[in-house]
Write a protein that holds these residues in place. Structure first.
Motif, PDB file in Angstrom:
ATOM      1  N   LEU A  33      68.128  64.202  62.834  1.00  0.00           N
ATOM      2  CA  LEU A  33      68.418  65.327  62.126  1.00  0.00           C
ATOM      3  C   LEU A  33      68.854  64.857  60.564  1.00  0.00           C
ATOM      4  N   ALA A  34      68.857  63.408  60.362  1.00  0.00           N
ATOM      5  CA  ALA A  34      69.058  63.117  58.993  1.00  0.00           C
ATOM      6  C   ALA A  34      67.683  62.618  58.471  1.00  0.00           C
ATOM      7  N   ARG A  35      66.944  62.390  58.974  1.00  0.00           N
ATOM      8  CA  ARG A  35      65.570  61.923  58.255  1.00  0.00           C
ATOM      9  C   ARG A  35      64.206  62.658  58.785  1.00  0.00           C
ATOM     10  N   GLY A  36      64.233  63.435  59.897  1.00  0.00           N
ATOM     11  CA  GLY A  36      63.135  64.152  60.354  1.00  0.00           C
ATOM     12  C   GLY A  36      62.762  63.588  61.454  1.00  0.00           C
ATOM     13  N   ARG A  37      61.846  64.494  62.281  1.00  0.00           N
ATOM     14  CA  ARG A  37      61.356  64.279  63.596  1.00  0.00           C
ATOM     15  C   ARG A  37      60.634  62.758  63.673  1.00  0.00           C
ATOM     16  N   MET A  38      59.715  62.423  62.614  1.00  0.00           N
ATOM     17  CA  MET A  38      58.751  61.203  62.679  1.00  0.00           C
ATOM     18  C   MET A  38      59.858  60.176  62.482  1.00  0.00           C
ATOM     19  N   ALA A  39      60.942  59.906  61.967  1.00  0.00           N
ATOM     20  CA  ALA A  39      62.096  59.035  61.799  1.00  0.00           C
ATOM     21  C   ALA A  39      62.685  58.977  63.352  1.00  0.00           C
ATOM     22  N   GLY A  40      62.901  59.979  63.969  1.00  0.00           N
ATOM     23  CA  GLY A  40      63.421  60.008  65.355  1.00  0.00           C
ATOM     24  C   GLY A  40      62.453  59.441  66.506  1.00  0.00           C
ATOM     25  N   PHE A  41      61.237  59.805  65.935  1.00  0.00           N
ATOM     26  CA  PHE A  41      59.998  59.344  67.099  1.00  0.00           C
ATOM     27  C   PHE A  41      59.833  57.758  66.865  1.00  0.00           C
ATOM     28  N   GLY A 105      61.458  65.103  54.274  1.00  0.00           N
ATOM     29  CA  GLY A 105      60.908  63.931  55.143  1.00  0.00           C
ATOM     30  C   GLY A 105      61.257  62.306  54.608  1.00  0.00           C
ATOM     31  N   SER A 106      61.312  61.336  55.473  1.00  0.00           N
ATOM     32  CA  SER A 106      61.687  60.303  55.134  1.00  0.00           C
ATOM     33  C   SER A 106      60.999  59.532  54.262  1.00  0.00           C
ATOM     34  N   GLY A 107      61.418  58.596  53.211  1.00  0.00           N
ATOM     35  CA  GLY A 107      60.522  57.968  52.175  1.00  0.00           C
ATOM     36  C   GLY A 107      60.139  56.638  52.797  1.00  0.00           C
ATOM     37  N   GLU A 108      60.872  56.402  53.873  1.00  0.00           N
ATOM     38  CA  GLU A 108      60.712  54.940  54.644  1.00  0.00           C
ATOM     39  C   GLU A 108      59.404  55.021  55.437  1.00  0.00           C
ATOM     40  N   PRO A 109      58.788  53.696  55.493  1.00  0.00           N
ATOM     41  CA  PRO A 109      57.663  53.897  56.478  1.00  0.00           C
ATOM     42  C   PRO A 109      58.176  54.023  57.835  1.00  0.00           C
ATOM     43  N   TRP A 110      57.236  54.578  58.621  1.00  0.00           N
ATOM     44  CA  TRP A 110      57.580  55.078  60.093  1.00  0.00           C
ATOM     45  C   TRP A 110      57.901  53.782  60.824  1.00  0.00           C
ATOM     46  N   LEU A 111      57.006  52.794  60.746  1.00  0.00           N
ATOM     47  CA  LEU A 111      57.220  51.520  61.332  1.00  0.00           C
ATOM     48  C   LEU A 111      58.528  50.804  61.202  1.00  0.00           C
ATOM     49  N   ARG A 112      59.162  51.253  60.075  1.00  0.00           N
ATOM     50  CA  ARG A 112      60.522  50.777  59.623  1.00  0.00           C
ATOM     51  C   ARG A 112      61.532  51.185  60.736  1.00  0.00           C
ATOM     52  N   TYR A 113      61.362  52.575  61.232  1.00  0.00           N
ATOM     53  CA  TYR A 113      62.425  53.277  61.930  1.00  0.00           C
ATOM     54  C   TYR A 113      62.029  52.609  63.634  1.00  0.00           C
ATOM     55  N   LEU A 114      60.711  52.334  63.781  1.00  0.00           N
ATOM     56  CA  LEU A 114      60.389  51.884  65.089  1.00  0.00           C
ATOM     57  C   LEU A 114      61.014  50.257  65.285  1.00  0.00           C
ATOM     58  N   ARG A 115      61.097  49.615  64.244  1.00  0.00           N
ATOM     59  CA  ARG A 115      61.579  48.281  64.224  1.00  0.00           C
ATOM     60  C   ARG A 115      63.006  48.464  64.506  1.00  0.00           C
TER      61      ARG A 115
END
Length: 211
Positions: A33-41, A105-115
């Protein structure tokens, strides 16, 4: 190799468990909701990897050691709660009415959310105990190594977790993108995500041992 009927029964129960409201899918929902679907994924994949880590722990006996040590359990639980609280505070601090996060969209790398998803799941001792109790119910000792069957079941659980949480991420991301078109919605979505993290931290820290 596990029989097909056993695997299908396991997947049916696993999908029901994964869809049930809990810390992991709430994290996926809030971040989507806050950062977009890629962040959630990213959170979804991280949680799935964390689940597989708990599978390996169950297979080699680490989860049994956690179950036998109240001090170790408490230490891991408090560490997990502190990490979730830190994520919540960061989300609240980063909330900005001038930045519609889910729209841009999130400005943070996708891998950061994975971590983030991986750490939050992997250091939660209640998840470790769940896998220790859940996976053996679908093992068939007469078919060979229970440890190998446990790993197979854990891999199946992780894969369906990605699918279920990925679906949640896509749906919530679309909703968040629509909401973020309104002025100041981005900030409120960040605040919502922060409150979810802090609520999960309080729940983890104050919940009973749950064995």
């Amino acid at each position: 190799m596990l029989p097909l009927d056993t695997l299908l029964a396991f997947l049916a129960v696993s999908i029901a468990i994964t869809f049930a409201p809990g810390p992991d899918n709430l994290m996926v929902l809030g971040q989507s909701l806050a950062r977009g679907r890629m962040a959630g994924f990213g959170i979804a994949v991280g949680c799935a990897l964390g689940c597989f880590t708990h599978t390996l722990w169950a297979a080699i006996g680490v989860s049994a050691a956690i179950a036998a040590s109240p001090q170790l359990f408490l230490g891991l639980k408090l560490a997990g709660a502190a990490y979730l609280a830190w994520l919540g505070v960061q989300a609240l601090r980063n909330a900005s009415a001038l930045r519609p996060a889910a729209l841009a969209g999130s400005g943070e790398p996708w891998l950061r959310y994975l971590r983030r998803g991986f750490i939050a799941n992997a250091i939660n001792p209640k998840v470790a105990l769940f896998f220790l109790a859940f996976l053996p119910q679908f093992s068939r000792p007469e078919l060979g190594s229970v440890a190998l069957q446990t790993v197979q079941l854990g891999l199946a659980f992780a894969l369906q977790t990605v699918l279920v949480f990925g679906t949640i991420a896509c749906a919530a991301g679309a909703i968040g993108r629509a909401l973020a078109k309104r002025p100041a919605a981005g900030a409120w979505l960040d605040r919502l995500a922060g409150l979810i993290f802090i609520g999960l931290a309080i729940r983890l820290a104050t919940d009973g041992r749950g064995q």
